[in-house]
Design a protein around this motif. Sequence first.
Motif, short mmCIF file in Angstrom:
data_model
loop_
_atom_site.label_atom_id
_atom_site.label_comp_id
_atom_site.label_asym_id
_atom_site.label_seq_id
_atom_site.Cartn_x
_atom_site.Cartn_y
_atom_site.Cartn_z
N ALA A 176 14.47 -60.87 90.05
CA ALA A 176 14.00 -59.49 90.20
C ALA A 176 13.97 -58.83 88.83
O ALA A 176 14.69 -59.23 87.90
CB ALA A 176 14.90 -58.72 91.15
N ILE A 177 13.12 -57.78 88.71
CA ILE A 177 13.07 -57.00 87.48
C ILE A 177 13.25 -55.53 87.81
O ILE A 177 12.99 -55.09 88.94
CB ILE A 177 11.74 -57.21 86.73
N LEU A 178 13.70 -54.79 86.82
CA LEU A 178 13.82 -53.33 86.90
C LEU A 178 12.96 -52.74 85.79
O LEU A 178 13.12 -53.10 84.62
CB LEU A 178 15.27 -52.90 86.71
N ALA A 179 12.00 -51.85 86.16
CA ALA A 179 11.16 -51.14 85.17
C ALA A 179 11.33 -49.64 85.40
O ALA A 179 11.33 -49.18 86.54
CB ALA A 179 9.70 -51.55 85.32
N ILE A 180 11.50 -48.91 84.30
CA ILE A 180 11.70 -47.46 84.39
C ILE A 180 10.68 -46.78 83.48
O ILE A 180 10.60 -47.10 82.28
CB ILE A 180 13.12 -47.06 83.98
N LYS A 181 9.90 -45.88 84.05
CA LYS A 181 8.94 -45.07 83.30
C LYS A 181 9.53 -43.67 83.17
O LYS A 181 9.78 -43.01 84.16
CB LYS A 181 7.60 -45.04 84.03
N THR A 182 9.79 -43.23 81.94
CA THR A 182 10.47 -41.96 81.70
C THR A 182 9.48 -40.95 81.13
O THR A 182 8.78 -41.23 80.16
CB THR A 182 11.61 -42.16 80.70
N TYR A 183 9.44 -39.76 81.79
CA TYR A 183 8.60 -38.66 81.30
C TYR A 183 9.45 -37.64 80.54
O TYR A 183 9.13 -37.21 79.46
CB TYR A 183 7.87 -37.98 82.45
N SER A 184 10.57 -37.26 81.16
CA SER A 184 11.46 -36.30 80.50
C SER A 184 12.77 -36.26 81.27
O SER A 184 12.86 -36.68 82.42
CB SER A 184 10.83 -34.90 80.46
N GLY A 185 13.79 -35.76 80.71
CA GLY A 185 15.05 -35.46 81.41
C GLY A 185 16.10 -36.53 81.27
O GLY A 185 17.11 -36.30 80.61
#
Length: 809
Positions: A137-146
């Motif tokens: 499995a993979i974990l991907a995180i897209k961050t905009y702010s905060g």
Amino acid sequence: MYCFLLYLAVLSILAGTAATSQTFTSSGEMNISSCPITYYGQKYDKVYVAFNESRFAVCFKGLYKPGIKNDCIVMSGGTADRGDLAILTKEIPTGSGVHKLLPNLQNAGKCVNIIPLKDSQQSEIEQVELGNFGTQAILAIKTYSGYTHVDVEADAQVNGLTVSKQKFQTAETSKGVITDVSGCRLSGVVYKTNTTVRDPNTCSTVTCNVSGMASAVSDCNPMERCQGNGSCVLNTICTVTGSTVINFVGRIQSVPDRCGYSLMRPSSIPGFKVSAVFQERRRKDVSFLDRVILQLDRPGVRITLEQGGRVQLNDTVVMLNATAQVVHGVELSKDQTGVTAKISGSNYTVSVLFDGSIALIHMAGSSGAQVHGLCVDSSRTLSEEKVSEHSASGCEIQYDDTADSTIDCNTTTEWCNLLKQAPFTACSMHIDPQPFITACTQTLCKYPAVDGLKCQFLEAYARACRHHSNVTVEGWRSKTSCSAFPQGFCQDRFCSAHEFCGEKSNSGETRCLCRAIFASRYKSTGAFGEPTVCGQTSASVTLAKCLLEEKGIDYSVLHLNNQTCTAEMDNLTHMVTFSFDSSNTCGTVVMANNSQIIYRNTIMTQNSSMFGLINRHGPVHIDFSCFYSQPDVKSLAIKVKQSSVFRQITSGGWSYNLSMAAYTSPDRMQAIQSSSDIQLDEKIWVELRTDGLDEKMVVVVTDSCWATDQPSPSGSLRYNLIINGCPNPVDQTVKVEGNGLGTSNFFSFNTFQFSGKTGDVYLHCRVELCVRQGITCTPRCSQAERRRRSASSKYEDENPAFINLSWTY
């Protein structure tokens, strides 16, 4: 790089097929069964999401709680308070950009769980993606702010690289991160994919492959235990329970017979060996551990641990208590759990604990011990480990009893599998419960769950764990309702060789029960013991106490016809014996028929008045008798010029001497010698005497005497002297004295010869035995033609005895 990763994520969203979206605020439980995630080797089909003022958590085992490891991904520093879950089906082939960035990723992608996070203004703050790549499995995180950093936690001890807390710093501008969350779990420890790590805590080298499978190669041999610092020490235990030997490495060997076998023979203690002897109990086809024998290096020194907590040094009982005492180098002690024997070698100690049913053999010390026996090598056959000196003749014979229809093997299996459940799981990391489960099911599917046996296998596992790993299985007795069977189940109850200690029916009390093979010798005939033993002047009958008790009979309330004649019990064999002799003080009834003398007595219960108002014993009435055949008296011939003749007679239960002598005077003090001249018409006295017969029981009766001119008593020419025990009335010279009064009698007559005949004259006498009953054996000669005495008291031999006396003129 981050922009490229996000681009890949966008492509997966646009190209995938979305499932029904799930929305949550504050917290929620989300179903991902259509796209399950294998997170560090553990597969999950649910996720738990939760917010607070500055944190968002995605967990797999339950809602996030600080300090509790629930396999969580924690993002902090953000402002989101709600979100959605969308499951997208997307095939991501191997060789894709994701696979190039994560080289340990070997499987193709199948689907993605998309979790966009929003604030109260519905502005998207963050997006979390969990991708299913089969066992990876993979974990991907897209961050905009905060959110400023991410913690990836696994609910296990982590070995290898820093997996449990990976922190990803983000800036206020749009950035992202992707990571592999694949791994392996082994014995509560997490390992990263495609790594090989030596773990000093387990003294092993662990390899986690790309498929999420972990394998370990231990530095310790099967009889050693890791100390947690990378070093191995000897610490192993062998358990014997029922007919099963669970050896030092957890393999089992079942004993199908009743022989003695070697359990262990350590090479560093010369001459020392531990053996076990097995015996049957209620069934002939199931054996149980009966005793443990410690053989020492000193010639003839043997310590035997027996049922009931009894210990014998050779054949002498050793009295023990909780304070250890040393006997020939062996430290012995006894408490409520059983008897413990300890002996030390050059680099390790062997301790043997035996409670009468379970034996634990524990070895501890430095490594390198060389040991042989069933506790070590399961590849050796039973015959190779058989100890002949501890094996009775015929012990190898196996039986096949009828199956017990009351046993439900499915229910039994469920019971035995309790060893896989709490609280026994506290021990499972140290000792595998499966061998104990196998021993439990094999025994209880064939043998009834009595005598504490149902709980014995649970007890064996709990004890093995405590002695091997110092781990106590708390509360197992109360959870399994085994508290009714204390550890010292039969302590201080000593049974004989043909008995074992078990439960009395429906009471829970213990007593000595008959072993099945011993009992089968008598049950087919309904007997309680051995046949009556008839001696010449006595009789006895021996019964088995355990057979009597099986029918609810207490031997102590039994007696013969005379209530003062009770049984004597042998304290070693537990056999009880009733006996009487010719004194007739036990109320023996003496009878006779036409062919036998009979002595009869009866074993019975005491008069009910002796018990008071009630009694708990059913009536008992056991007759036993002795039948004696009259001795065979063969023809005995003497010449009148001989003084006497002897002959030893053995017939039936009788052994005695019979003699006949002729005298010239009524006092029978001077026997006729070979040189004596007997004149015609001279009176002589003839005495018939027996030695070896009990005068209190029987008397000798001269039934008849007659003369012939031939050696045969049936000669055609015949002259009667005694008829039916009385003198011939036509011959006034004949006198009979003492006939039927004792074991000898005599008669007199005047010598004669047959008219017109020359040569020898032969005198024949017929002798009988008569049971002494008052004076009924004495011939009544008031009527010359016959004597009258009780036919029931007379013994008529089928082969009458004759004595011949001859003289020549």
